[in-house]
Design an enzyme around this catalytic site. Structure first.
Site, PDB file in Angstrom:
ATOM      1  N   SER A 143     -33.001   4.280 112.324  1.00 24.71           N
ATOM      2  CA  SER A 143     -31.578   3.869 112.708  1.00 24.71           C
ATOM      3  C   SER A 143     -30.950   5.250 112.717  1.00 24.71           C
ATOM      4  CB  SER A 143     -30.806   2.688 112.146  1.00 24.71           C
ATOM      5  OG  SER A 143     -29.403   2.659 112.608  1.00 24.71           O
ATOM      6  N   TYR A 156     -27.867  -0.367 103.840  1.00 21.49           N
ATOM      7  CA  TYR A 156     -28.896  -0.307 105.238  1.00 21.49           C
ATOM      8  C   TYR A 156     -29.142   0.994 105.624  1.00 21.49           C
ATOM      9  CZ  TYR A 156     -30.277  -1.098 110.130  1.00 21.49           C
ATOM     10  OH  TYR A 156     -30.742  -0.939 111.325  1.00 21.49           O
ATOM     11  N   LYS A 160     -32.774   3.135 106.007  1.00 21.25           N
ATOM     12  CA  LYS A 160     -33.345   3.771 106.971  1.00 21.25           C
ATOM     13  C   LYS A 160     -33.550   5.262 106.887  1.00 21.25           C
ATOM     14  CE  LYS A 160     -33.529   0.087 109.284  1.00 21.25           C
ATOM     15  NZ  LYS A 160     -34.985  -0.426 110.064  1.00 21.25           N
TER      16      LYS A 160
HETATM   17  N1  LIG Z   1     -29.777  -3.491 117.132  1.00 17.95           N
HETATM   18  C1  LIG Z   1     -29.337  -2.291 116.661  1.00 17.95           C
HETATM   19  O1  LIG Z   1     -28.494  -1.828 116.861  1.00 17.95           O
HETATM   20  C2  LIG Z   1     -30.324  -1.435 115.895  1.00 17.95           C
HETATM   21  C3  LIG Z   1     -30.074  -0.035 115.697  1.00 17.95           C
HETATM   22  C4  LIG Z   1     -30.926   0.712 114.990  1.00 17.95           C
HETATM   23  C5  LIG Z   1     -31.726   0.262 114.467  1.00 17.95           C
HETATM   24  N2  LIG Z   1     -32.321  -1.225 114.530  1.00 17.95           N
HETATM   25  C6  LIG Z   1     -33.501  -1.521 113.840  1.00 17.95           C
HETATM   26  O2  LIG Z   1     -34.322  -2.037 114.951  1.00 17.95           O
HETATM   27  C7  LIG Z   1     -35.225  -3.256 114.459  1.00 17.95           C
HETATM   28  C8  LIG Z   1     -35.191  -4.347 115.135  1.00 17.95           C
HETATM   29  O3  LIG Z   1     -33.736  -5.085 115.140  1.00 17.95           O
HETATM   30  P1  LIG Z   1     -33.312  -5.877 116.253  1.00 17.95           P
HETATM   31  O4  LIG Z   1     -32.118  -5.385 116.575  1.00 17.95           O
HETATM   32  O5  LIG Z   1     -34.327  -5.961 117.441  1.00 17.95           O
HETATM   33  O6  LIG Z   1     -33.036  -7.311 115.395  1.00 17.95           O
HETATM   34  P2  LIG Z   1     -33.175  -8.427 115.892  1.00 17.95           P
HETATM   35  O7  LIG Z   1     -32.704  -8.912 117.180  1.00 17.95           O
HETATM   36  O8  LIG Z   1     -32.177  -9.373 114.914  1.00 17.95           O
HETATM   37  O9  LIG Z   1     -34.638  -9.080 115.535  1.00 17.95           O
HETATM   38  C9  LIG Z   1     -35.087  -8.937 114.174  1.00 17.95           C
HETATM   39  C10 LIG Z   1     -36.632  -9.396 114.043  1.00 17.95           C
HETATM   40  O10 LIG Z   1     -36.941  -9.329 112.865  1.00 17.95           O
HETATM   41  C11 LIG Z   1     -37.604 -10.541 112.463  1.00 17.95           C
HETATM   42  N3  LIG Z   1     -37.018 -10.717 110.843  1.00 17.95           N
HETATM   43  C12 LIG Z   1     -35.990 -10.801 110.297  1.00 17.95           C
HETATM   44  N4  LIG Z   1     -36.011 -10.748 109.232  1.00 17.95           N
HETATM   45  C13 LIG Z   1     -37.489 -10.761 108.546  1.00 17.95           C
HETATM   46  C14 LIG Z   1     -38.254 -10.638 107.728  1.00 17.95           C
HETATM   47  N5  LIG Z   1     -37.731 -10.568 106.289  1.00 17.95           N
HETATM   48  N6  LIG Z   1     -39.615 -10.641 107.554  1.00 17.95           N
HETATM   49  C15 LIG Z   1     -40.077 -10.514 108.990  1.00 17.95           C
HETATM   50  N7  LIG Z   1     -39.515 -10.593 110.226  1.00 17.95           N
HETATM   51  C16 LIG Z   1     -38.226 -10.868 110.089  1.00 17.95           C
HETATM   52  C17 LIG Z   1     -36.761 -11.581 113.336  1.00 17.95           C
HETATM   53  O11 LIG Z   1     -37.129 -12.790 113.334  1.00 17.95           O
HETATM   54  P3  LIG Z   1     -36.907 -14.174 112.301  1.00 17.95           P
HETATM   55  O12 LIG Z   1     -35.629 -14.217 111.796  1.00 17.95           O
HETATM   56  O13 LIG Z   1     -37.776 -15.121 112.735  1.00 17.95           O
HETATM   57  O14 LIG Z   1     -37.738 -13.719 110.944  1.00 17.95           O
HETATM   58  C18 LIG Z   1     -36.650 -10.812 114.512  1.00 17.95           C
HETATM   59  O15 LIG Z   1     -37.916 -11.258 115.048  1.00 17.95           O
HETATM   60  C19 LIG Z   1     -34.828  -3.158 112.793  1.00 17.95           C
HETATM   61  O16 LIG Z   1     -35.406  -2.284 112.087  1.00 17.95           O
HETATM   62  C20 LIG Z   1     -33.324  -2.676 112.799  1.00 17.95           C
HETATM   63  O17 LIG Z   1     -33.051  -1.854 111.592  1.00 17.95           O
HETATM   64  C21 LIG Z   1     -31.639  -1.764 115.411  1.00 17.95           C
END
Ligand SMILES: NC(=O)c1ccc[n+]([C@@H]2O[C@H](COP(=O)([O-])OP(=O)(O)OC[C@H]3O[C@@H](n4cnc5c(N)ncnc54)[C@H](OP(=O)(O)O)[C@@H]3O)[C@@H](O)[C@H]2O)c1
Length: 254
Positions: A143, A156, A160
């Site tokens: 991130s 967090y 990252k």
């Molecule tokens: N969105 C942003 O702005 C952003 C920015 C920078 C980086 N990221 C990174 O991108 C990645 C994906 O984020 P996202 O925004 O797509 O999140 P999201 O929409 O909340 O999706 C998270 C996914 O991870 C699963 N999950 C959550 N906790 C888990 C666990 N303990 N074990 C296995 N699966 C788990 C969730 O499903 P369940 O709840 O069914 O487990 C869901 O499928 C993450 O690494 C995040 O740090 C996101």
């Protein structure tokens, strides 16, 4: 160069958000994808929709914080398809919001366990198998929070930063076996995970203003980078981080 036929891709956290977008686009590019998250039903629905669109997918629930569940996830993938060519470590959590002086030990351990140690577990389960087959690719979702100091999501962000280091070190240690390891740093992407940021105009508006492309990210914006890193087009790319933030970290207001 961008063909993913013949590629088995395991994506953690792929029932929604960025992970789901990676899985859907990879399946469209020909990959056989493993959908995983904590909830089997949510994974089943995504795998079913990929199959309905003509792709190949299986769904296996696993909590990324639990080693035995990750072992079962890898075993199930091998039972189905006999190999893993691309490992995408995407699942992450953030149970703490606020300054570091207020974080409980349990929240710190949970963040580091799920966001960093689980990626090392998966690497140690999967990379030796890739090496036996002649190579592969691992992609870690980091991130922009890992590239800067953060006022409110500091723990967090530190996890990252560690993922960037993990990608670099794994790349060095596995490069001779033809395994590439890279990280992606998204900016703010409109998913459930970042809802507190993009739904709050006090955060979203200045963030958009401070982003060169004048919009927040969408899951597809990140999926394109992951597909590149998995594909033959990235065969000489390893140990690095690709920032996909619409120019947020490039911008300074002056
Ligand atoms: N969105 C942003 O702005 C952003 C920015 C920078 C980086 N990221 C990174 O991108 C990645 C994906 O984020 P996202 O925004 O797509 O999140 P999201 O929409 O909340 O999706 C998270 C996914 O991870 C699963 N999950 C959550 N906790 C888990 C666990 N303990 N074990 C296995 N699966 C788990 C969730 O499903 P369940 O709840 O069914 O487990 C869901 O499928 C993450 O690494 C995040 O740090 C996101």
């Amino acid at each position: 160069m961008f063909d993913l036929r013949d590629n088995v891709m395991l994506i953690t956290g792929s029932s929604r958000g960025i992970g789901r977008a990676i899985a859907e686009h990879a399946a469209q590019a020909g990959a056989r994808v493993v959908i995983s998250s904590r909830k089997q039903e949510a994974c089943d629905a995504v795998a079913e929709s990929i199959r309905a669109a003509g792709g190949e997918a299986i769904a296996v629930a696993a909590n990324a914080g639990r080693k035995d569940e990750l072992e079962a996830l890898v075993d199930r993938t091998l039972d189905e398809w006999g190999r893993i060519d691309t490992l995408v470590c995407n699942a992450a959590i953030n149970p703490h919001y606020g300054p570091l002086e207020t974080i409980e030990d349990a929240a710190w351990d949970k963040i580091m366990g799920t966001n960093v140690r689980s990626n090392l577990w998966l690497a140690n389960m999967v990379l030796p198998l890739m090496a036996e087959r002649g190579g592969g690719a691992m992609i870690l979702l980091s991130s922009v929070a890992g590239m800067r100091g953060c006022m409110n999501i500091g723990a967090y962000g530190i996890s990252k930063t560690a993922d960037i280091g993990l990608a670099r070190t794994l790349a060095v240690q596995w490069g001779a076996r033809n395994i590439r390891v890279n990280a992606i740093c998204p900016g703010i992407v409109e998913t459930d995970f970042a809802r507190a940021l993009w739904e709050d105009p006090a955060v979203a508006e200045p963030s958009i203003e401070a982003t060169a492309l004048k919009r927040l990210g969408r899951p597809d914006d990140i999926a394109g980078v992951a597909l590149f890193l998995a594909s033959p087009a990235a065969h000489y790319v390893t140990g690095t981080t690709i920032v996909a933030d619409g120019g947020m970290t490039a911008t300074i207001n002056m």
